[in-house]
Enzyme design. Sequence first.
Site, PDB file in Angstrom:
ATOM      1  N   ARG A 238       0.847  -1.186   0.000  1.00 56.19           N
ATOM      2  CA  ARG A 238       0.000   0.000   0.000  1.00 56.19           C
ATOM      3  C   ARG A 238       0.890   1.246   0.000  1.00 56.19           C
ATOM      4  O   ARG A 238       1.889   1.304   0.711  1.00 56.19           O
ATOM      5  CB  ARG A 238      -0.924   0.020   1.223  1.00 56.19           C
ATOM      6  CG  ARG A 238      -2.120  -0.932   1.119  1.00 56.19           C
ATOM      7  CD  ARG A 238      -3.108  -0.438   0.078  1.00 56.19           C
ATOM      8  NE  ARG A 238      -4.354  -1.180   0.062  1.00 56.19           N
ATOM      9  CZ  ARG A 238      -4.629  -2.188  -0.760  1.00 56.19           C
ATOM     10  NH1 ARG A 238      -3.697  -2.597  -1.607  1.00 56.19           N
ATOM     11  NH2 ARG A 238      -5.807  -2.782  -0.735  1.00 56.19           N
ATOM     12  N   GLU A 267      -3.246   7.802  -5.911  1.00 56.28           N
ATOM     13  CA  GLU A 267      -3.423   7.023  -7.140  1.00 56.28           C
ATOM     14  C   GLU A 267      -4.626   7.520  -7.922  1.00 56.28           C
ATOM     15  O   GLU A 267      -5.680   7.735  -7.327  1.00 56.28           O
ATOM     16  CB  GLU A 267      -3.576   5.535  -6.799  1.00 56.28           C
ATOM     17  CG  GLU A 267      -2.345   4.945  -6.129  1.00 56.28           C
ATOM     18  CD  GLU A 267      -2.499   3.465  -5.774  1.00 56.28           C
ATOM     19  OE1 GLU A 267      -3.593   2.901  -6.022  1.00 56.28           O
ATOM     20  OE2 GLU A 267      -1.541   2.881  -5.256  1.00 56.28           O
ATOM     21  N   HIS A 286      -0.360   0.085  -9.925  1.00 57.02           N
ATOM     22  CA  HIS A 286      -1.084  -0.780  -8.983  1.00 57.02           C
ATOM     23  C   HIS A 286      -1.565  -2.040  -9.711  1.00 57.02           C
ATOM     24  O   HIS A 286      -2.752  -2.356  -9.736  1.00 57.02           O
ATOM     25  CB  HIS A 286      -2.266  -0.024  -8.364  1.00 57.02           C
ATOM     26  CG  HIS A 286      -2.725  -0.616  -7.067  1.00 57.02           C
ATOM     27  ND1 HIS A 286      -3.215   0.133  -6.031  1.00 57.02           N
ATOM     28  CD2 HIS A 286      -2.763  -1.907  -6.620  1.00 57.02           C
ATOM     29  CE1 HIS A 286      -3.547  -0.634  -5.021  1.00 57.02           C
ATOM     30  NE2 HIS A 286      -3.285  -1.889  -5.346  1.00 57.02           N
TER      31      HIS A 286
END
Length: 319
Positions: A238, A267, A286
């Site tokens: 994360r 993000e 991601h």
Amino acid sequence: MKYKVLFTAPYMIPVVDRFQSIFDRFDIELMIPDVRERMEEADLLQYAGQFDGTICGDDRYTARVIEACHPRLRVISKWGTGADSIDAEACSRYEIKLGRTQNAFTLPVADTVLGYILAFARRQPWMDREMKSGKWEKLPGKSLSECTLGIIGVGNIGKAVTRRARAFGMQTYGTDIVEIDHVFIAETGIEMTDLQTLLAHSDFVSINCDLNPTSYHLINSDTLALMKSHAVLINTARGPIVEEQALIEALQIERLAGAALDVFEQEPLPLESPLLKMDNVLLAPHNANSSPAAWERVHWNTIRNLIEGLGLEYHPVYA
């Protein structure tokens, strides 16, 4: 009875037609907003009181959102494993079921970590770049058996990374806030230690822990200062576990040799981020969980968690 479900999981939206028949069978009507990465608190508040359940990604189900959605909201079915964006305590307080898929992406994420380690150790992306620019330059590489790896968070993914690293002959260190099974330690030879020792001894550091109050900004200017100057930091967990500005500064002054980042504090990564212009950084959007087989399992488990959370009976035959 017709159920309304807010459907915001980015990985499922493009293939939602595949599952329409099962939603129809349970009289579930989908509400599908335009979602790029996640729904923020303000986005979700616009739908408060309009839905009985949700299939979501990393949407910000804060206490404020959950309170606003109560009492109609009965279940939050999270696509994937990590539920750090959802206030679990608020779910419990309002008796809202929270479902997720444990151990969802262990294999692809562990493979991704090893891919980054190999890329930096063998210098393949950089040699490819030099060759294509017309240069014949042999960049020095290392065998993984010459390298040490520190693993922050020895859960399912951390264990899978350890097994892969040991197969390449790497010496491994681990740290965790929970006790790790002694059988796994004996089988793999991982040396469990504290964070400070791990950072000081590792050529590569892989972050594989959950995001929680104990891990937020765990990697900061102080902890980065403990790392070897030739070390590489890898984060596939994360973004907020790493204080991004501190990492950028460490890379800029060559306090750290490199980084491989699949996740970020914000993000999508802002286009003005200095990380995008750094030659010693490998970036991905991601995407470490990428695996058709894993995604398929998570799709169906997420649907099952939703249906059961609505108090309905799910049968595997539907899949």
